[in-house]
Design an enzyme around this catalytic site. Structure first.
Site, PDB file in Angstrom:
ATOM      1  N   CYS A  66       0.869  -1.179   0.000  1.00  0.00           N
ATOM      2  CA  CYS A  66       0.000   0.000   0.000  1.00  0.00           C
ATOM      3  C   CYS A  66       0.906   1.230   0.000  1.00  0.00           C
ATOM      4  O   CYS A  66       2.074   1.141  -0.369  1.00  0.00           O
ATOM      5  CB  CYS A  66      -0.970   0.003   1.184  1.00  0.00           C
ATOM      6  N   ARG A  67       0.403   2.367   0.425  1.00  0.00           N
ATOM      7  CA  ARG A  67       1.204   3.583   0.400  1.00  0.00           C
ATOM      8  C   ARG A  67       2.294   3.561   1.473  1.00  0.00           C
ATOM      9  O   ARG A  67       3.447   3.848   1.200  1.00  0.00           O
ATOM     10  CB  ARG A  67       0.315   4.815   0.575  1.00  0.00           C
TER      11      ARG A  67
END
Length: 103
Positions: A66-67
């Site tokens: 994810c980020r």
């Protein structure tokens, strides 16, 4: 709770460069993915993971991304609970990824 293995972005890049059999799953939202994804990664938004895991083979090696690493850790824990034995979380997420991106 089973401990989720963390893997560095550099280790992920090395595994991909060496054609190791890992499946990268990007759990970010559509607008985040539009800013670039790891080549070969499959996009399954975190909110779609519960209904999508049944379509994934449990005997594969997965790296969740994810980020920043928090949502992918949640996805990793969910997959572990659903019987996936080889799931890793990419430490630091895309914020730490220095490798190639595809758009």
């Amino acid at each position: 709770m089973n401990e989720i293995k963390e893997i560095t972005p550099q280790e992920v890049e090395n595994k991909l460069d060496n054609n190791e059999d890992i499946k990268v799953i990007d759990v970010r939202e559509d607008d985040e993915v539009a800013q670039g994804m790891i080549p070969g990664a499959r996009h399954i938004k975190l909110s779609d993971i519960p209904q999508s895991v049944d379509q994934l083979p449990k005997d594969e090696s997965y790296v969740m991304v994810c980020r920043s690493g928090r949502r992918s850790m949640n996805a990793s824990e969910f997959m572990k609970e659903k019987g996936f034995s080889n799931v890793s979380n990419m430490e630091g997420g895309m914020l730490k990824w220095d490798g190639e991106l595809v758009f």
